[in-house]
Structure formats: structure tokens, C-alpha cells
Design an enzyme around this catalytic site. Structure first.
Site, PDB file in Angstrom:
ATOM      1  CG  ASP A  29      -0.411  -0.564   2.460  1.00 15.09           C
ATOM      2  OD1 ASP A  29       0.681  -1.173   2.419  1.00 15.09           O
ATOM      3  OD2 ASP A  29      -1.030  -0.397   3.529  1.00 15.09           O
ATOM      4  CG  ASP A  32      -1.345  -2.127 -15.711  1.00 15.52           C
ATOM      5  OD1 ASP A  32      -0.384  -2.672 -16.295  1.00 15.52           O
ATOM      6  OD2 ASP A  32      -2.532  -2.292 -16.052  1.00 15.52           O
TER       7      ASP A  32
END
Ligand code: NAD
Length: 361
Positions: A227, A255
Site C-alpha cells: 500500500d 500498470d
């Protein structure tokens, strides 16, 4: 040296961009005294048209018998192409998954590099971009959640789905070794990304990565929770060199990292097995909307060829020369349509290939 390279032109813009990468490789041969023998392999729609299936055993054998594979891209327009009227296991994409599996490509490498000339395409603010960034994501590709046991059941009238996330130490060790070896060819920094505050698989991941690190005292290792990493990629991307991570985290983070570079036509990738063998391809698809129009940007494929020189053939000097040639052509102001901006010179696929080949010194 003589090397054998399988070339997979594929579908859509694939044949056009692979032709330009070959042009650049031929120039590398001429300048540095190598010779490459090319074997053409059909994959995806191109294979369906000839053989009725997206990948044949012969194609796999040819790829296996070469030093590396360079691919364009495969697939067509899902709405109009007859390939998508076939059952899913016979469609172009099934061929790609099958060849990755047949070649045991467990390490996926995706560089994210910001060219100063293309800063305007980067969605981040100028002060965040700073001097730019140059990182590579090393993602485990054949294990973890995407390959674990899964099922959907109904218990007491309630539907329930289960996916299993499992890694054994061998799977972790071999991808960690790849990351440390790659870091040695770069800025010698590995950031291993996991969720060790929650997941057992991540705690094992961390332990094994630390064991591998002992063999690479010249490389700095840090751990980061996934995270936090997602946040740091848009807060301070310049801090990263090699990001090492498991399959699903890598899917998402790669991505994100590629988005911050701004241009899909520039992004190369590699998938490697336990030896030096690898399959190299641009990160983008077959762009059927611009196929056959001399509009495609061949740079992602040319940079994939540079990765092939570096990682499969150990030709670092030659890889540097190709990357420098791309840099020079951008600095000289040449652009294909996808990266064009006012004040630069618009060129087609073939012209871009010619310019880069000419700039290889
Ligand atoms: P895409 O990447 O092919 O195209 C998305 C957009 O980016 C299009 O507008 C296209 O024109 C543009 N674009 C892509 N590459 C470009 C380049 N080199 N130069 C200039 N512009 C470029 O994605 P899509 O349209 O979602 O998919 C098209 C086909 O490609 C589908 O069949 C898909 O399955 C396939 N695909 C293949 C691979 C692969 O071979 N590894 C990867 C992704 C998608």
C-alpha cells in the site's frame, strides 16, 4: 558472436514494429560484428489463419531452440475479427498464455523510464517528477493468487468464493535472484514489496529475499508494504531502482508505474525463465485501429530488443547503444503520432526505425 533469435511478428501493428526492431538489430550486428539468425514463429491470429490454432508444437520447439524470442503483439479487434468467434481456448490470447507457460517464463520485467523530452506526457506535477525516474518492476509471473486453487461454493444458501495465495521458498528465491542480478546491472538497489504485516506468504517472501540478499552484499535491500509502494510511486517515483514483488502486487504496480511515464508506445517488457532465455515484447497490444498505416510507434519494441541484448545475450554495450540511439532521436525532436507535440517532427513507423538504426553507434 552468432545468436539465434525467434521473431514473432504477430497481428495488427506487430509485423510493422518487429520489422523496425530487426532493422535496429541488424545495425547492431554491423557495428559490433555479431550475426543474428532469425527464425519466424507464428502466434495468435497469424497462426490461427494458417494452422487453425493460436500456437503449434513446432512454434514452441522453434522458440525453445533459440537464444531469445522477440515479439510484436497479438490479437485483433474483438468486435469484428473472426478470431473472436472461436471458443476462448482457440483465440489469439490463448496462444500467448500457452507460450509463456511452455517456456516457463516466471519473471516479468517492466521498466518505467521517463524521457525528459516526454515530460509533458507524465501526469505527475513537475516538482514530483524532479530529475525524472528510471525503475524496473520485477514481477513473479507463474505463482501466487492467480495460479492457486480456487472455487466457488454455496454454504447454507450463501455463495462463497475462495482463491488461494501460496508461494514456496523456491519460487521466491528464483525471482529474488533475478531481481538482485538485474540490480547489479543498474543502481544496485532492490525494494522488495509485500504485505508482511498481514500475509504469511509475504512473511516467507521477506525471509527468503533476505537470505538471497546475503549473496549480494553490493546491492542495497529495503522492504516496503504494497500500500505504501502504491503511494510512493506517485509521490516520489525517483526513489526506486528495482522493485521486486509477487504476481498480483506486480500486476497492479507495473500498470501504475507505466501510467506515470505517460506513453504506452514507449514501454518495453521481458519475461524470463531460469536460464538467460526470455521473451521480449512491448507492453502495448496490437493496436488494430492503426495497423498497416505506418503510424505505430516502434520504440517499445526496439527497447524490448535492447532488453534482449542485455538480459539474454549479455551484450550490455550494444543494449546501451540502442537505448542511446532512441534517446538521440527523441532529443533531435522526432516523434510518431502517439508522442507528437507541437514543435517536434512527425514521422511514421518506418522513418522512426530508420532514424534509430542510423543513430546506433
Ligand atoms: P492496444 O495497446 O493495442 O491499443 C490501445 C490504444 O493505444 C489504441 O488507440 C492504439 O492505437 C494505441 N497504441 C498501442 N500501441 C501503440 C503504438 N505502438 N503506437 C501508437 N499507438 C499505439 O490495446 P487494445 O486496443 O485494448 O487491444 C488491441 C488488441 O491487442 C486486443 O486484441 C488485445 O487482446 C491485444 N493485446 C495484446 C497484447 C500482447 O500481445 N501482449 C497486450 C495487450 C493487448
Amino acid at each position: 558472436m552468432n545468436y539465434t533469435i525467434s521473431l514473432i511478428p504477430g497481428d495488427g501493428i506487430g509485423p510493422e514494429i518487429v520489422a523496425e526492431a530487426k532493422k535496429v538489430l541488424d545495425k547492431v550486428c554491423a557495428v559490433y560484428g555479431h550475426s543474428f539468425t532469425y527464425k519466424e514463429v507464428l502466434l495468435g491470429g497469424a497462426s490461427i489463419d494458417v494452422h487453425g490454432v493460436p500456437l503449434t508444437e513446432e512454434a514452441i520447439a522453434t522458440a525453445k531452440s533459440s537464444d531469445a524470442v522477440l515479439m510484436g503483439s497479438i490479437g485483433g479487434d474483438a468486435k469484428t475479427s473472426p478470431w473472436y468467434r472461436l471458443e476462448p481456448s482457440k483465440r489469439p490470447e490463448a496462444g500467448l498464455l500457452a507460450i509463456r507457460k511452455a517456456l516457463n517464463l516466471f519473471a516479468n520485467l517492466r521498466p518505467a523510464y521517463l524521457y525528459q523530452e516526454l515530460r509533458a506526457a507524465c501526469p505527475l506535477r513537475d516538482e514530483i517528477i524532479g530529475d525524472g525516474f528510471d525503475m524496473i518492476i520485477v514481477r513473479e509471473l507463474t505463482g501466487g493468487l492467480y495460479f492457486g486453487e480456487r472455487k466457488t461454493v454455496e454454504e447454507n444458501g450463501v455463495r462463497k468464493a475462495i482463491d488461494t495465495l501460496s508461494y514456496d521458498e523456491k519460487e521466491i528465491r528464483r525471482i529474488a535472484v533475478k531481481a538482485f542480478e538485474i540490480a547489479r546491472k543498474r543502481k544496485k538497489k532492490v525494494c522488495s514489496v509485500d504485505k508482511a504485516n498481514v500475509l504469511d506468504s509475504s512473511r516467507l517472501w521477506r525471509k527468503v529475499v533476505e537470505e538471497v540478499a546475503l549473496g549480494y552484499p553490493d546491492v542495497t535491500l529495503e522492504h516496503m508494504l504494497v500500500d505504501n509502494c502504491a503511494m510512493q510511486l506517485v509521490r516520489n517515483p525517483g526513489q526506486f531502482d528495482v522493485i521486486l514483488t509477487e504476481n498480483m502486487f506486480g500486476d497492479i504496480l507495473s500498470d501504475e508505474a507505466s501510467m506515470v511515464t505517460g506513453s504506452i508506445g514507449m514501454l518495453s517488457s521481458a519475461s524470463l525463465n531460469e536460464t538467460k532465455f526470455g521473451l521480449y515484447e512491448p507492453s502495448h497490444g496490437s493496436a488494430p485501429d492503426i495497423a498497416g498505416q505506418n503510424k505505430a510507434n516502434p520504440i517499445a519494441t526496439i527497447l524490448s530488443a535492447a532488453m534482449m541484448l542485455r538480459f539474454s545475450l549479455d551484450l550490455d554495450r550494444e543494449a546501451d547503444a540502442v537505448e542511446a540511439a532512441v534517446q538521440k532521436v527523441l532529443t533531435d525532436g522526432y516523434r510518431t503520432g502517439d508522442i507528437f507535440s507541437e514543435g517536434t517532427v512527425l514521422v511514421g513507423t518506418r522513418e522512426m526505425g530508420d532514424l534509430i538504426a542510423e543513430a546506433v553507434k
